[in-house]
Structures are given as C-alpha cells and as structure tokens.
Design a protein around this motif. Structure first.
Motif, mmCIF file in Angstrom:
data_model
loop_
_atom_site.group_PDB
_atom_site.id
_atom_site.type_symbol
_atom_site.label_atom_id
_atom_site.label_comp_id
_atom_site.label_asym_id
_atom_site.label_seq_id
_atom_site.Cartn_x
_atom_site.Cartn_y
_atom_site.Cartn_z
ATOM 1 N N ASP A 1 0.730 -1.260 -0.162
ATOM 2 C CA ASP A 1 0.252 -0.054 0.009
ATOM 3 C C ASP A 1 0.868 1.349 -0.003
ATOM 4 O O ASP A 1 0.293 2.402 -0.435
ATOM 5 C CB ASP A 1 -0.996 -0.047 1.320
ATOM 6 N N ALA A 2 2.151 0.999 0.248
ATOM 7 C CA ALA A 2 3.052 2.343 0.541
ATOM 8 C C ALA A 2 3.676 2.543 -0.602
ATOM 9 O O ALA A 2 4.499 3.550 -0.763
ATOM 10 C CB ALA A 2 3.934 2.214 1.635
ATOM 11 N N LEU A 3 3.642 1.762 -1.679
ATOM 12 C CA LEU A 3 4.402 1.698 -2.812
ATOM 13 C C LEU A 3 3.703 1.997 -3.991
ATOM 14 O O LEU A 3 2.342 1.806 -4.267
ATOM 15 C CB LEU A 3 5.161 0.162 -3.100
ATOM 16 N N GLU A 4 4.357 2.947 -4.982
ATOM 17 C CA GLU A 4 3.720 3.096 -6.344
ATOM 18 C C GLU A 4 4.137 1.899 -7.205
ATOM 19 O O GLU A 4 4.947 1.147 -6.973
ATOM 20 C CB GLU A 4 4.904 4.221 -7.072
ATOM 21 N N PRO A 5 2.986 1.653 -8.045
ATOM 22 C CA PRO A 5 3.097 0.494 -8.936
ATOM 23 C C PRO A 5 4.579 0.477 -9.826
ATOM 24 O O PRO A 5 4.876 1.440 -9.969
ATOM 25 C CB PRO A 5 2.019 0.577 -10.038
ATOM 26 N N LEU A 6 5.073 -0.822 -9.788
ATOM 27 C CA LEU A 6 6.371 -0.959 -10.594
ATOM 28 C C LEU A 6 5.983 -0.509 -12.256
ATOM 29 O O LEU A 6 5.039 -1.045 -12.620
ATOM 30 C CB LEU A 6 7.029 -2.216 -10.602
ATOM 31 N N ARG A 7 7.211 0.048 -13.027
ATOM 32 C CA ARG A 7 6.995 0.420 -14.222
ATOM 33 C C ARG A 7 8.067 -0.515 -15.036
ATOM 34 O O ARG A 7 8.278 -0.373 -16.175
ATOM 35 C CB ARG A 7 6.841 1.831 -14.753
ATOM 36 N N SER A 8 8.810 -1.096 -14.335
ATOM 37 C CA SER A 8 10.201 -1.710 -14.968
ATOM 38 C C SER A 8 10.304 -3.058 -13.945
ATOM 39 O O SER A 8 9.895 -2.958 -12.492
ATOM 40 C CB SER A 8 11.251 -0.997 -14.961
ATOM 41 N N PHE A 9 11.087 -4.052 -14.410
ATOM 42 C CA PHE A 9 11.674 -4.977 -13.366
ATOM 43 C C PHE A 9 12.763 -4.321 -12.288
ATOM 44 O O PHE A 9 13.454 -3.235 -12.744
ATOM 45 C CB PHE A 9 12.518 -6.296 -13.907
#
Length: 190
Positions: free
Chosen positions: A109-117
């Motif tokens: 919940d504290a993280l932004e979605p990943l856009r890369s590995f």
C-alpha cells in the motif's frame, strides 16, 4: 524443550541423517535438501537483520521463527500419519501464510506500481532481502519437487511461495518505499 548438550553425534558420518520420525535417509535426499534450503534462507534473513530495525526487524524475526517451524514440518514425513505419532508434530498453518499476505498487502500500500523490473540492490537491507528472496524461491522449488514425490504440508509450500513475494515487497520498502529501487533498463549495454 530442546536440550543440546553435545553437538556432534557421529551418526551422520556415513552420509545419512535422521528425520523427525527417527528414520534415516541420505543427506542428499530431496526432503533434506528442502529443509536445508529453508535453513539457508533463515541464515540469509539473519544477515538482512543486521541492516533492519523497528517493524522490519520484528517482521524478519517472526519469519526466522516460522522458517524453523517449516524445517520442523519438512523434516517429519507423512503429515497424514500425524495422528499415530507419539506427540503432535509441528506443522505449518494457513494462519502463517495469511499473516504474510496481510503484511505484503500493508507494505504494498505504501508503494507506487512498478513500471520496470527491479534489479537486486539499492540499500544494504534491500540487497540482502533480494538474496533472501532468491534463496527462498529455491526452497520453494525444492518443496514443490518434494510434494510431487512425497506427502508434504500444503501450507509449507504456500508459505514459501508467499515468503519470496514478502521479501520482494520488503526490499522495495527498504529502498525508500521504492523511490531508490534499481530499475532494469532492457538492452542498456548493447
């Protein structure tokens, strides 16, 4: 209570070891490889804890205890025979898996979605957590292979699957909530 007054027994000098039910198997048996790799995961967690504090350290301490539970479970064959045992063997539970899932969700919940590995690295804690992730993933592969040949506790395999996910999300938390993640750049060195 466990009492270890003598560390070496010489009983394994011939290449065998005792399982939790007293039977002896080769030290190269898949079951031994599985709980040995869970123990290796636990050692890697101990290294990660050198860089952890507060809630993260407490969570890692819980995981270390769970990994000992998992080793106790895995070293005792035939869960379906537990009713005939002199004492109730320690087995992994769905509640232990559920706790990992709740912790993963809370951290995520504290993280932004990943856009890369993500490459393993960043902070010292994150790098150690990535090592924990890869070793626990190996333990999971061994547990799955063992489950294809012998009876194992389902919650033990599920726990190892969630555990590697836990380490991944925790590594992102350790990298300033993902802001210091080291991202893969495909083909960067061509």
């Amino acid at each position: 209570m466990v009492v270890l007054s003598k560390i070496y027994t010489r009983t394994g000098d011939g290449g065998t070891t005792a399982l939790g039910d007293g039977s002896r198997v080769s030290k190269t048996a898949l079951r031994v490889e599985t709980y040995g790799t869970a123990d290796e995961t636990n050692a890697a967690v101990g290294m990660a804890r050198l860089h952890a504090e507060g809630d993260m350290d407490a969570a890692l301490a819980r995981i270390q205890n769970d990994l000992f539970d998992l080793g106790a479970d895995m070293c005792r064959p035939a869960p379906s025979q537990d009713g005939a045992a002199e004492y109730a063997p320690l087995r992994m539970t769905a509640e232990q898996v559920d706790r990992l899932e709740r912790e993963i969700d809370a951290m995520n919940d504290a993280l932004e979605p990943l856009r890369s590995f993500v490459l393993p690295g960043g902070s010292a804690l994150a790098a150690h957590l990535h090592l924990c992730r890869t070793v626990s993933r190996r333990a999971e592969r061994l547990a799955v292979a063992l489950a294809a040949e012998e009876e194992v506790t389902e919650a033990a395999v599920r726990y190892l699957n969630r555990l590697s996910d836990w380490f991944f999300v925790a590594s992102r938390i350790a990298n300033d909530d993902g802001r210091a993640d080291v991202l893969w750049v495909p083909g960067a060195n061509r």
